[in-house]
Design an enzyme around this catalytic site. Structure first.
Site, PDB file in Angstrom:
ATOM      1  CE  LYS A  22      -2.194   2.342   3.915  1.00 47.80           C
ATOM      2  NZ  LYS A  22      -2.080   3.710   3.517  1.00 47.80           N
ATOM      3  CG  ASN A  23       2.434   2.661   3.545  1.00 42.80           C
ATOM      4  OD1 ASN A  23       1.360   3.234   3.404  1.00 42.80           O
ATOM      5  ND2 ASN A  23       2.815   2.151   4.702  1.00 42.80           N
ATOM      6  CB  CYS A 116      -5.764   6.766  10.419  1.00 49.52           C
ATOM      7  SG  CYS A 116      -6.219   5.222   9.628  1.00 49.52           S
ATOM      8  NE  ARG A 121      -1.472  11.032   9.707  1.00 47.36           N
ATOM      9  CZ  ARG A 121      -1.645   9.903   9.021  1.00 47.36           C
ATOM     10  NH1 ARG A 121      -0.727   8.973   9.035  1.00 47.36           N
ATOM     11  NH2 ARG A 121      -2.733   9.705   8.320  1.00 47.36           N
ATOM     12  CG  ASP A 304       1.964   2.311   9.586  1.00 45.81           C
ATOM     13  OD1 ASP A 304       1.465   3.197  10.298  1.00 45.81           O
ATOM     14  OD2 ASP A 304       2.087   2.423   8.351  1.00 45.81           O
ATOM     15  NE  ARG A 396      -7.539   4.789   4.918  1.00 42.76           N
ATOM     16  CZ  ARG A 396      -6.568   5.204   5.724  1.00 42.76           C
ATOM     17  NH1 ARG A 396      -6.684   5.073   7.033  1.00 42.76           N
ATOM     18  NH2 ARG A 396      -5.468   5.756   5.235  1.00 42.76           N
TER      19      ARG A 396
END
Length: 415
Positions: A22-23, A116, A121, A304, A396
């Site tokens: 995903k990242n 999220c 952030r 994470d 997600r």
């Protein structure tokens, strides 16, 4: 279909294949708009965040098609620079489009990004890097507008190794005039993946540890690229195996991307063996506490995976201490774990977990992506039935967490 029901107490056993990252997928999708042509991404996970980014690209004028695990992006007709709130406020990674749209269109307008609820952030490092390349910034209500008649290479020193700011700096520099040197960059594997992808597309990029040099004004080309495995999904399943005292083999995994999590799980008593593209964990004896662990940028322990490790440590013998150094609201999952009987005390960025707690099934709520995965792990470990609500957040980042865990013997269903 936003609830997951779990019958706990079953050790996980078997093999599972790890999905694409995903990242890595999201910045590569953002990078695709730099080129007035086609990009093909193989092993691209079919998850909500990728769909959100796909919809943003379509709004900008791109064509985006999915064929199984392959995503085809054609950015030849990209005609807009303004990103609407519809998907951007759901997707933190929409901020990565700042650099690529500024490079391609000379301007970009974006709402403050969503994602999220894991704490503050800020994107000041992103903006500062782009301004050093020549961007002019304006704030309009709750939107950010950047423009530049011409981006020019610069030497940029990051005060903190921010992944997103590093990615935006790289993306903006690819089509800028002259050379750009980024110092103090994030060194996560996903940064290397972005650079490898851009090199295949024709960009001239050199990586030396935390320094990245980009020779601008590259002539880009159509390309195909296969995404690396998702190290956070792999780490999640390692934690699930340890927590349930199971024995699991991960296929299509990269052990060197998980050195810190593997080391911590070994401290719990788990036995872990690795090969070039596989990891095997025997969690039968994963019952020891971890005296102290803290999250840190790569190659440290990833934030994470902090929530998932916390779930595992609730049933470990003794006191474990976790310090969260990256996101200030990661510990909200602790409150849900307490509903299951966990003994956790959080204060000033620290969590103290006293075990073994002997978790009991309960109804809990997923409040963020990785916290939701942690609650699923806790449900697998607990006695009785656990219901995890708000599971759209888990979607997600995980293609099908229920299918994967069921293949390992878990009693888990989506309802």
């Amino acid at each position: 279909m936003s609830r997951i029901q779990i019958a706990g107490g079953i050790p996980l056993k078997g093999e599972v294949r790890i999905q694409g990252s995903k990242n890595a997928a999201l910045p590569l999708m953002a990078a695709s708009v730099l080129h007035q042509g086609k990009t093909i991404l193989h092993n691209c996970p079919d998850i909500l965040d990728v769909e959100y980014m796909s919809e943003i690209l379509r709004e900008l004028g791109c064509t985006v098609l999915r064929r199984s695990d392959t995503l085809v992006i054609d950015a030849a007709n990209l005609c807009r620079y303004r990103i609407t709130e519809t998907y951007a406020t759901r997707l933190r990674a929409s901020v990565i489009l700042l650099g690529s749209l500024l490079g391609r269109k000379g301007q970009v307008e974006i709402p403050y990004p969503g994602g999220c609820s894991i704490g503050t952030r800020p994107i000041d490092l992103h903006i500062r890097a782009l301004e050093q390349l020549g961007a002019i910034t304006e704030t309009r209500e709750n939107r950010i507008f950047l423009s530049s008649k011409r981006l020019s290479g610069a030497e940029i020193q990051f005060p903190f190794p921010s992944v997103g700011a590093t990615e935006n700096g790289i993306l903006a520099a690819v089509l800028a005039e002259g050379d750009t040197k980024l110092c103090g960059c994030a060194t996560e594997p996903e940064i290397g993946e972005l650079c490898a992808f851009l090199r295949q597309k024709g960009a001239q990029i050199e990586v030396d540890g935390g320094n990245v040099t980009i020779h601008g004004r590259a002539r880009l080309q159509d390309s195909e690229y296969t995404l690396m495995p998702d190290r956070i999904v792999a780490g999640t399943y390692l934690c699930a195996a340890a927590g349930t005292r199971g024995n699991v083999v991960l296929r299509n995994a990269v052990p060197e991307h998980l050195l810190a999590p593997i080391e911590i799980l070994k401290k719990t008593g788990a036995l872990i063996e690795t090969g070039e593209d596989w990891i095997q964990i025997d969690g039968t004896a994963a019952e020891h506490s971890v005296e102290y662990m803290e999250t840190a940028p790569y190659p440290g322990f990833p934030t994470d995976l902090q929530s998932q490790l916390m779930a595992v440590l609730t049933e470990a013998e003794g006191i474990s201490i976790i310090r969260e150094n990256v996101f200030d609201s990661r510990f909200q999952t602790a409150e849900e774990l307490k509903k299951m009987g966990a003994e956790i005390r959080t204060e000033h960025g620290m969590a103290q977990i006293a075990g073994p707690a002997k978790l009991q099934g309960a109804e809990v709520i997923s409040r963020d992506l990785r916290g939701g995965a942690a609650l699923v792990i806790a449900g697998l470990m607990a006695s009785g039935t656990t219901v995890v609500d708000g599971c759209h957040l888990i979607d997600r980042g995980y293609v099908n967490i229920c299918r994967d865990l069921k293949s390992l013997g878990a009693g888990i269903v989506r309802s």
